[in-house]
Write a protein that holds these residues in place. Structure first.
Motif, PDB file in Angstrom:
ATOM      1  N   VAL A 194      -5.047  19.177   0.989  1.00 12.58           N
ATOM      2  CA  VAL A 194      -5.713  20.295   1.176  1.00 12.58           C
ATOM      3  C   VAL A 194      -6.562  20.624   0.292  1.00 12.58           C
ATOM      4  O   VAL A 194      -7.940  20.871   0.486  1.00 12.58           O
ATOM      5  CB  VAL A 194      -4.910  21.369   1.830  1.00 12.58           C
ATOM      6  CG1 VAL A 194      -5.769  22.780   2.014  1.00 12.58           C
ATOM      7  CG2 VAL A 194      -4.103  20.991   2.961  1.00 12.58           C
ATOM      8  N   CYS A 195      -6.119  20.833  -0.966  1.00 11.50           N
ATOM      9  CA  CYS A 195      -6.816  21.386  -2.117  1.00 11.50           C
ATOM     10  C   CYS A 195      -7.982  20.573  -2.825  1.00 11.50           C
ATOM     11  O   CYS A 195      -8.902  20.858  -3.399  1.00 11.50           O
ATOM     12  CB  CYS A 195      -5.811  21.973  -3.407  1.00 11.50           C
ATOM     13  SG  CYS A 195      -4.706  23.283  -2.711  1.00 11.50           S
ATOM     14  N   ALA A 196      -7.740  19.081  -2.654  1.00 15.62           N
ATOM     15  CA  ALA A 196      -8.721  18.267  -3.419  1.00 15.62           C
ATOM     16  C   ALA A 196     -10.064  18.363  -2.394  1.00 15.62           C
ATOM     17  O   ALA A 196     -10.997  18.463  -3.126  1.00 15.62           O
ATOM     18  CB  ALA A 196      -8.125  16.837  -3.566  1.00 15.62           C
ATOM     19  N   PRO A 197      -9.926  18.065  -1.149  1.00 17.36           N
ATOM     20  CA  PRO A 197     -11.214  18.223  -0.315  1.00 17.36           C
ATOM     21  C   PRO A 197     -11.657  19.605  -0.530  1.00 17.36           C
ATOM     22  O   PRO A 197     -13.087  19.932  -0.517  1.00 17.36           O
ATOM     23  CB  PRO A 197     -10.550  17.696   1.018  1.00 17.36           C
ATOM     24  CG  PRO A 197      -9.456  17.288   0.903  1.00 17.36           C
ATOM     25  CD  PRO A 197      -8.740  17.442  -0.399  1.00 17.36           C
ATOM     26  N   LEU A 198     -10.912  20.561  -0.633  1.00 17.74           N
ATOM     27  CA  LEU A 198     -11.559  21.950  -0.651  1.00 17.74           C
ATOM     28  C   LEU A 198     -12.477  21.852  -1.968  1.00 17.74           C
ATOM     29  O   LEU A 198     -13.372  22.823  -2.172  1.00 17.74           O
ATOM     30  CB  LEU A 198     -10.460  22.998  -0.556  1.00 17.74           C
ATOM     31  CG  LEU A 198     -10.732  24.353  -0.949  1.00 17.74           C
ATOM     32  CD1 LEU A 198     -11.570  24.918   0.254  1.00 17.74           C
ATOM     33  CD2 LEU A 198      -9.441  25.274  -0.912  1.00 17.74           C
ATOM     34  N   ASN A 199     -11.758  21.563  -3.028  1.00 18.24           N
ATOM     35  CA  ASN A 199     -12.294  21.489  -4.380  1.00 18.24           C
ATOM     36  C   ASN A 199     -13.847  20.952  -4.170  1.00 18.24           C
ATOM     37  O   ASN A 199     -14.912  21.239  -4.941  1.00 18.24           O
ATOM     38  CB  ASN A 199     -11.456  20.678  -5.321  1.00 18.24           C
ATOM     39  CG  ASN A 199     -12.169  20.689  -6.800  1.00 18.24           C
ATOM     40  OD1 ASN A 199     -12.505  21.948  -7.380  1.00 18.24           O
ATOM     41  ND2 ASN A 199     -12.642  19.851  -7.302  1.00 18.24           N
ATOM     42  N   ILE A 200     -13.870  19.633  -3.561  1.00 19.14           N
ATOM     43  CA  ILE A 200     -15.118  18.888  -3.573  1.00 19.14           C
ATOM     44  C   ILE A 200     -16.093  19.749  -2.617  1.00 19.14           C
ATOM     45  O   ILE A 200     -17.241  20.055  -2.873  1.00 19.14           O
ATOM     46  CB  ILE A 200     -15.081  17.630  -2.601  1.00 19.14           C
ATOM     47  CG1 ILE A 200     -14.048  16.687  -3.632  1.00 19.14           C
ATOM     48  CG2 ILE A 200     -16.521  17.014  -2.341  1.00 19.14           C
ATOM     49  CD1 ILE A 200     -13.701  15.396  -2.864  1.00 19.14           C
ATOM     50  N   LEU A 201     -15.652  20.390  -1.682  1.00 18.16           N
ATOM     51  CA  LEU A 201     -16.566  21.365  -0.648  1.00 18.16           C
ATOM     52  C   LEU A 201     -17.117  22.550  -1.444  1.00 18.16           C
ATOM     53  O   LEU A 201     -18.140  23.015  -1.435  1.00 18.16           O
ATOM     54  CB  LEU A 201     -15.667  21.896   0.547  1.00 18.16           C
ATOM     55  CG  LEU A 201     -16.291  22.728   1.394  1.00 18.16           C
ATOM     56  CD1 LEU A 201     -17.614  22.323   2.033  1.00 18.16           C
ATOM     57  CD2 LEU A 201     -15.610  23.491   2.514  1.00 18.16           C
ATOM     58  N   LEU A 202     -16.216  22.989  -2.324  1.00 20.77           N
ATOM     59  CA  LEU A 202     -16.640  24.277  -3.284  1.00 20.77           C
ATOM     60  C   LEU A 202     -17.401  23.736  -4.092  1.00 20.77           C
ATOM     61  O   LEU A 202     -18.669  24.569  -4.455  1.00 20.77           O
ATOM     62  CB  LEU A 202     -15.166  24.810  -3.744  1.00 20.77           C
ATOM     63  CG  LEU A 202     -14.402  25.597  -3.028  1.00 20.77           C
ATOM     64  CD1 LEU A 202     -13.144  26.085  -3.637  1.00 20.77           C
ATOM     65  CD2 LEU A 202     -14.969  26.770  -2.222  1.00 20.77           C
ATOM     66  N   ASN A 203     -17.495  22.453  -4.647  1.00 24.76           N
ATOM     67  CA  ASN A 203     -18.332  21.994  -5.583  1.00 24.76           C
ATOM     68  C   ASN A 203     -19.702  21.921  -4.864  1.00 24.76           C
ATOM     69  O   ASN A 203     -20.820  22.277  -5.578  1.00 24.76           O
ATOM     70  CB  ASN A 203     -17.971  20.695  -6.418  1.00 24.76           C
ATOM     71  CG  ASN A 203     -17.192  20.962  -7.665  1.00 24.76           C
ATOM     72  OD1 ASN A 203     -17.920  21.278  -8.731  1.00 24.76           O
ATOM     73  ND2 ASN A 203     -15.865  20.821  -7.361  1.00 24.76           N
ATOM     74  N   TYR A 204     -19.768  21.339  -4.027  1.00 18.47           N
ATOM     75  CA  TYR A 204     -21.154  21.278  -3.122  1.00 18.47           C
ATOM     76  C   TYR A 204     -21.734  22.559  -2.867  1.00 18.47           C
ATOM     77  O   TYR A 204     -22.890  22.792  -2.983  1.00 18.47           O
ATOM     78  CB  TYR A 204     -20.819  20.556  -1.880  1.00 18.47           C
ATOM     79  CG  TYR A 204     -21.939  20.428  -0.854  1.00 18.47           C
ATOM     80  CD1 TYR A 204     -23.165  19.775  -1.149  1.00 18.47           C
ATOM     81  CD2 TYR A 204     -21.834  21.327   0.123  1.00 18.47           C
ATOM     82  CE1 TYR A 204     -24.310  19.938  -0.313  1.00 18.47           C
ATOM     83  CE2 TYR A 204     -22.803  21.647   1.000  1.00 18.47           C
ATOM     84  CZ  TYR A 204     -24.167  20.957   0.842  1.00 18.47           C
ATOM     85  OH  TYR A 204     -25.022  20.902   1.632  1.00 18.47           O
ATOM     86  N   LEU A 205     -21.002  23.670  -2.378  1.00 14.21           N
ATOM     87  CA  LEU A 205     -21.336  24.970  -2.144  1.00 14.21           C
ATOM     88  C   LEU A 205     -21.901  25.607  -3.242  1.00 14.21           C
ATOM     89  O   LEU A 205     -22.904  26.302  -3.244  1.00 14.21           O
ATOM     90  CB  LEU A 205     -20.339  25.825  -1.269  1.00 14.21           C
ATOM     91  CG  LEU A 205     -20.024  25.255   0.003  1.00 14.21           C
ATOM     92  CD1 LEU A 205     -18.628  26.043   0.592  1.00 14.21           C
ATOM     93  CD2 LEU A 205     -21.046  25.299   0.991  1.00 14.21           C
TER      94      LEU A 205
END
Length: 483
Positions: A194-205
Motif C-alpha cells: 500500500v505505502c510504496a505505490p502511495l509514495n510514488i503517487l505522492l511524489n507525482y502529485l
C-alpha cells in the motif's frame, strides 16, 4: 517440534506459515538440508518484496528529481545517501533483534520476544537524538565534503524534512523483526504493498503536478514512513487483543522492564550497526568523492549507487530469512539443525541470489540506467560502472549470507571488525589509489570496493566454517537468563 513447545502455539503458527512442522522433522528432531533450503527460499520471497518496496521509497525521490533537473539529481542523491548511511544506524540496532527474538522464540520464551522488541524501540529512539542533530545541521557538515553549494543546500533541506520520518521508520524496522521472529514474514510486505505505490503517487502529485519541486519527495517519504509505522502498530495491537498475545510483554505494570538490562542488546547492536554502517558509509564516501569529477560523473555514480542498493535487497533479504531460521534453531538447542540450516544458506540460497543479481545487472545494465535519465552519454557512463557492480555480486552474496549467520549466532562483533578492515583498509585504499593515481575516476572506486568485498567474504566465511555450535547455544541460553 521443539520438546516442551506449546501445541497451541504451533496451531497458531499454522503449518507452513510458521517454523518447522512435525512432518518437516526427522524422528530425532533433526531437519533436512532440502527442507531448510525450501523454507528459507519461501520466507525470503516476502522479505525480498518488503525490502525492494521499502528501497523504492528513496529511489522514487531520485527518479522524480531527474525530471526536475541535473542539479536536483545531485542534491537528492547526496541527501539520499546521507539518509541511508545515518538511518542505517536503526537497521543496525534492529539486527540485535534478529539474534535475540528468534532465539527466544525457539527456546519457548515467548514473552521475551515482545520485551526485546520494546527495548529495541527504546534504544533506537535514544540513538535518534544525535541523528536528528546531524540532519538539522547537515548543510554545515556537507559543505566540507561537497564543493557545489547548491547541491549541498538541496541535500540539507531534504534531510531536515526527513527528521519527521524517524518515529515511523524506527517502529516499522523493529516491528518487522518482532513479527518475523514469530514466523510472520508477510505483514511488512503487505503494508508496503500500500505505502510504496502511495509514495510514488505522492511524489507525482507534489513534485510534478503541484510543482512543489524537489521538496515534494521528502514530504512524500515522511507521509509514507509515518503511515507504515502507524499501520504496523495497529497490526500488533490487533494481534494482541484479537489473536495471539503470547509473544507480547505487557507494558502496564511492567513499563520499567523496558529500560533495564540494555547491556546485552547494545553489545549485539553496536557491532551489528558497525557491520551495516561500514558498508553504507563507504558508499557515501564514494558518492561524495565522485563530485570531484563533475556533475555528470556524480549523476552517473548516483544512478549506479541507487541500483546497487536496490539489488542488494535480494541477498540481504535471504540473509535475514537465514538469520531468523538459524537463530530459531540455536534457541531450540539442536546443534545439527544449526549446521544444516547454515549449509543451506551458504551453498544454496546465497549462490542463487548472486547469480540472479549478476545476470540482471550485467545484461540489463543499459535498460536499467535509462530508467533514471534519457541522456545517452550519462546512460553509457552509468552502464560501464554497472559492469563492475554486476561482477561484485558473484562473491558479495557469500559475504551477505555469512553476515546473516554471524547475526544469528550473536557474533556480530566479528563481522564488525572484518567490515572495517575490508572497506577502510582494503576497499577504499585500493579504490582511491585507482581513482586518483591511475586516473580511473569512479570506476577505480568500484573496483576497489569489489576487492574489499572479496576480502570480507573470505574472512566471514572462515569464521562461519569454524563455528563452535555448542558454545554458541550455551551463550544464547546465558543471554536469556541475563534478560
Amino acid at each position: 517440534m521443539v520438546p516442551g513447545e506449546d501445541s497451541s502455539l504451533i496451531a497458531h503458527r499454522g503449518g507452513d506459515s510458521g517454523y518447522n512442522t512435525v512432518e518437516s522433522l526427522k524422528k530425532d528432531g533433526e531437519t533436512s538440508l532440502e527442507y531448510e533450503f525450501w523454507y528459507m527460499t519461501k520466507t525470503s520471497i516476502p522479505l525480498i518484496i518488503t525490502f525492494l518496496l521499502q528501497c523504492s521509497l528513496s529511489s522514487s525521490a531520485l527518479v522524480f528529481a531527474g525530471r526536475v533537473g541535473t542539479l536536483e539529481v545531485g542534491g537528492i542523491s547526496i541527501g539520499n545517501v546521507t539518509f541511508a548511511v545515518t538511518s542505517a544506524i536503526f537497521i543496525g540496532i534492529a539486527t540485535c533483534l534478529d539474534t535475540v527474538c528468534p532465539q527466544a522464540y525457539g527456546a519457548g520464551k515467548y514473552n521475551m520476544v515482545g520485551l526485546y522488541f520494546q527495548r529495541g524501540v527504546a534504544i533506537s529512539f535514544l540513538f535518534a537524538v544525535p541523528v536528528i542533530a546531524f540532519w538539522y545541521n547537515s548543510e554545515y557538515v556537507l559543505s566540507f565534503l561537497v564543493e557545489d553549494a547548491d547541491v549541498v543546500h538541496i541535500a540539507a533541506v531534504y534531510l531536515r524534512i526527513m527528521i519527521l520520518s524517524l518515529p515511523g521508520y524506527i517502529i516499522f524496522e523493529c516491528g518487522k523483526k518482532y513479527l518475523q521472529a514469530q514466523g510472520d514474514f508477510v505483514t511488512g510486505q503487505n503494508i508496503l504493498f500500500v505505502c510504496a505505490p502511495l509514495n510514488i503517487l505522492l511524489n507525482y502529485l507534489f513534485v510534478l503536478k503541484y510543482k512543489f519541486g524537489y521538496i515534494g519527495s521528502p514530504i512524500s517519504m515522511v507521509l509514507s514512513y509515518t503511515l507504515m509505522g502507524l499501520t504496523i502498530v495497529a497490526y500488533i495491537c490487533r494481534q494482541i487483543y484479537f489473536g495471539n498475545s503470547s509473544c507480547w510483554h505487557p507494558i502496564t505494570g511492567n513499563f520499567s522492564a523496558i529500560f533495564k538490562n540494555w547491556g546485552p542488546l547494545i553489545a549485539l547492536a553496536l557491532p551489528g550497526l558497525i557491520m551495516i554502517e561500514a558498508e553504507f558509509f563507504a558508499f557515501e564516501i564514494i558518492t561524495v568523492l565522485s563530485a570531484k569529477f563533475g556533475t555528470e560523473v556524480l549523476a552517473a555514480q548516483s544512478i549506479v549507487a541507487t541500483l546497487q542498493t536496490f539489488f542488494f535487497q535480494l541477498p540481504f533479504s535471504c540473509s535475514v530469512a537465514a538469520s531468523n531460521r538459524i537463530a530459531y534453531h540455536i534457541g531450540s538447542g539442536i546443534t545439527e539443525n544449526c549446521k544444516t540450516a547454515t549449509k543451506a544458506t551458504m551453498f544454496g540460497v546465497g549462490p542463487a541470489a548472486g547469480i540472479i543479481n549478476f545476470t540482471v545487472l550485467y545484461f540489463g545494465r543499459y535498460k536499467l540506467c535509462s530508467l533514471f535519465n534519457a541522456d545517452p552519454v550519462l546512460v553509457n557512463k552509468a552502464a560501464g560502472l554497472l559492469c563492475v557492480v554486476a561482477l561484485n555480486q558473484i562473491y558479495d552474496c557469500f559475504n551477505v549470507m555469512a553476515a546473516g549467520v554471524l547475526r544469528a549466532q550473536g557474533r556480530q562483533r566479528i563481522g564488525g571488525y572484518l567490515n572495517i578492515m575490508a572497506y577502510y583498509l582494503v576497499g577504499l585504499e585500493v579504490g582511491i589509489l585507482l581513482a586518483f593515481k591511475f586516473k580511473m575516476e569512479v570506476l577505480g572506486f568500484w573496483i576497489g570496493i569489489g576487492v574489499g568485498v572479496l576480502f570480507l567474504a573470505i574472512g566471514e566465511n572462515y569464521f562461519v566454517y569454524i563455528s563452535n555450535w555448542r558454545n554458541i547455544i550455551s551463550k544464547s541460553q546465558d543471554l536469556r537468563h541475563e534478560a
